[in-house]
Write an enzyme that holds these catalytic residues in place. Structure first.
Site, mmCIF file in Angstrom:
data_model
loop_
_atom_site.group_PDB
_atom_site.id
_atom_site.type_symbol
_atom_site.label_atom_id
_atom_site.label_comp_id
_atom_site.label_asym_id
_atom_site.label_seq_id
_atom_site.Cartn_x
_atom_site.Cartn_y
_atom_site.Cartn_z
ATOM 1 N N GLN A 1 13.999 -37.985 9.597
ATOM 2 C CA GLN A 1 14.175 -39.426 9.440
ATOM 3 C C GLN A 1 14.780 -40.107 10.667
ATOM 4 O OE1 GLN A 1 16.040 -38.844 5.253
ATOM 5 N NE2 GLN A 1 15.079 -40.844 5.240
ATOM 6 N N GLU B 1 18.731 -32.235 -1.927
ATOM 7 C CA GLU B 1 17.946 -32.759 -3.043
ATOM 8 C C GLU B 1 16.689 -31.967 -3.360
ATOM 9 O OE1 GLU B 1 17.120 -36.923 -2.699
ATOM 10 O OE2 GLU B 1 19.217 -37.471 -2.774
ATOM 11 N N GLU C 1 25.832 -38.587 -0.048
ATOM 12 C CA GLU C 1 25.051 -39.780 0.306
ATOM 13 C C GLU C 1 25.345 -40.876 -0.700
ATOM 14 O OE1 GLU C 1 20.743 -39.558 0.725
ATOM 15 O OE2 GLU C 1 20.951 -37.604 1.701
HETATM 16 C C1 NOJ Z 1 18.073 -39.314 -0.495
HETATM 17 C C2 NOJ Z 1 17.511 -38.504 0.613
HETATM 18 O O1 NOJ Z 1 18.313 -37.400 0.876
HETATM 19 C C3 NOJ Z 1 17.244 -39.276 1.870
HETATM 20 O O2 NOJ Z 1 16.413 -38.513 2.664
HETATM 21 C C4 NOJ Z 1 16.684 -40.619 1.513
HETATM 22 O O3 NOJ Z 1 16.195 -41.337 2.590
HETATM 23 C C5 NOJ Z 1 17.741 -41.381 0.766
HETATM 24 N N1 NOJ Z 1 18.008 -40.692 -0.454
HETATM 25 C C6 NOJ Z 1 17.418 -42.801 0.438
HETATM 26 O O4 NOJ Z 1 16.419 -42.901 -0.516
#
Ligand code: NOJ
Length: 485
Positions: A14, A156, A366
């Site tokens: 990302q 995740e 997060e």
């Molecule tokens: C969880 C994920 O780990 C991440 O990669 C993603 O961009 C974010 N949530 C936001 O949706």
């Protein structure tokens, strides 16, 4: 008592860009996005070339930890395990730069970007990917184990597997319940085996897993709703949390899978011992929203998630046949343009739920809000400040009530590529101008977060909106009553 960590987080695909530089080979995301001509992360936030500036900004922003992931395709370039020295050198530089700035590196080993050479061999549907993953872990523990104290095996797994194998909106883009179960299982097995390896290699830090946490709420307290809540909890949370923390899958989940026609013959006899003996040191929770559940009524499974933002607002719909329905249209609730409910109280109750059920150290790995923002102007993101304030307040309250929360990471450090939502969905504390050489500009929230970090949370204002409607799993565990919807 170690100090509470205040940080922010990113993921390799990302933010790094440099998709074919210095020996990196394609991941399944590169191939899927290129083949389908979708917005890709070829450049992303160009962290590969901006990492020094980004880490300097973290430091100047008061942050004491940085959670990032390793691009597997950058460090191991074929199925035979060939190591790419330039890939290793890059992460060495990133880790060194963090340490120089007193920033604790928190490394995620796998954040969704499986090398395409493994996907071609069946990816997470193939048991041998577990061995390839262990080989990656061995290399990383060996090279970085003396410098990195915090490791997450996976980011995740639930989101990755459900999006890739059940919903089909992420690569490998299939819709298949059998494959969903199988890939999930192999990832959890890989998690247990990585923990086993970590301890065998006598590493001295802590190792855990990061879960996309959706605390479950019900629309009422009928027995049908409670059963649907339990099935949804197994579906969304327990198949990750139970094996990771307790070393065992929920019995009623396995029974429900069998009665839903899933063939569990991929489970081997010796696996259960591996699960039992290798559980996590901590759990990482990514929290964006709660999940509201009603009993399943009728019709086929529907899995539509909104990856288009404003133009599709309100279009999300999830019905899992014979399991549950999920609601996205509560009358008084607030939703983002991507149908994500804003509900800080869910984090408070969710943390306490994990604390009471598992009694384990927790990191909030997060949390953040994705919005459209115009980077041509200074970004006065008061909505993000309010969002972060109310969620950090939830964490501080849960700590007061006994939960062992050890750190908090804003998603994201800077604007980045948000998978199928592209770069227009912005989460960063720092703006990235994707049309102007990825130049960086801190947002108002960045300066606000600095005060939070510097004051160790004293800057946080108490959130006014505690009360929640809907029956929470926490209240069911405690035998308390919540307000009905
Ligand atoms: C969880 C994920 O780990 C991440 O990669 C993603 O961009 C974010 N949530 C936001 O949706």
């Amino acid at each position: 008592m170690t100090k509470f960590l205040w940080g922010s987080a990113t993921a390799s695909y990302q933010c790094e860009g440099a998709w074919n530089e210095d020996g990196r080979v394609p991941s399944l995301w590169d191939v899927y996005l290129h083949e389908n001509q979708l917005e890709d992360g070829d450049v992303a936030s160009d962290f590969y070339h901006h990492y020094k500036e980004d880490i300097r900004l973290m430091k100047e922003g008061g942050q004491t930890s940085y959670r990032f992931s390793i691009s597997w395709s950058r460090v191991i370039t074929d199925k035979f395990g060939t190591i790419n020295p330039k890939g290793i050198a890059f992460y060495q530089r990133v880790i060194e730069e963090c340490l120089k700035n007193d920033i604790e590196p928190f490394v995620t080993i796998f954040h969704w970007d499986l090398p395409d050479y493994l996907e071609k061999e069946g990816g997470w549907l193939n048991r041998s990917t577990v061995d390839a993953y262990l080989n990656l872990c061995r290399v990383l523990f060996d090279k970085f184990g003396d410098k990195v104290r915090l490791w997450a095996t996976f980011n995740e797994p639930r989101y990755y597997v459900f999006s890739g194998y059940f919903i089909g909106n992420y690569p490998p883009a299939v819709h298949d319940a059998q494959k969903t179960a199988q890939a999930s299982y192999y990832m959890m097995l890989a998690n247990a085996k990585a923990i086993q390896l970590y301890r065998k290699m006598k590493q001295t830090g802590e190792i855990g897993i990061v879960h996309s946490y959706g605390p479950i709420y019900g629309v009422d307290d009928s027995s049908e709703t409670k059963q649907a809540m339990r099935d949804a909890d197994n579906y969304y949370n327990n198949w990750v949390l139970d094996p990771a923390i307790l070393g065992i899958f929920p019995k009623d989940l396995l029974e429900k899978l069998i009665s839903s026609g899933i063939d569990l013959s991929f489970i081997q006899e010796n696996d259960s011992q591996i699960f039992k003996e290798n559980t996590v040191d901590f759990i990482g929770l990514n929290y964006y929203a709660r999940v509201i559940i009603a009993p399943y009524k009728e019709g086929e499974t529907v899995l539509s998630v909104n990856n288009s933002g404003k133009s599709a607002k309100g279009s999300s719909k999830i019905v899992v046949k014979d399991w549950f329905e999920q609601l996205f249209d509560l009358p008084d609730a607030e939703y983002t343009d991507w149908d994500v409910e804003i509900f800080p109280q869910g984090l408070y109750e969710g943390i306490l739920m994990v604390h009471e059920k598992y009694n384990i150290p927790i990191y909030i790995t997060e949390n953040g809000v994705g919005v459209y923002e115009d980077v041509d102007h200074p970004i006065e993101d008061n909505y993000r400040i309010e969002f972060l304030n109310d969620h950090i307040d939830a964490i501080l309250r849960s700590k007061k009530d006994g939960a062992d929360v050890r750190g908090y990471y804003v998603w994201s450090t800077m604007d980045l590529y948000s998978w199928k939502n592209g770069t227009e969905k912005r989460y960063g504390l720092v703006a990235v101008d994707f049309n102007n050489q990825c130049s960086r500009k801190p947002k108002k929230s960045y300066y606000w977060y600095k005060k939070v970090c510097d004051s160790n949370g004293k800057e946080i204002q108490q959130n006014r909106k505690y009360k929640s409607k809907g029956i929470s799993t926490l209240s069911l565990i405690r035998g308390e009553k919540d307000e009905l919807l």
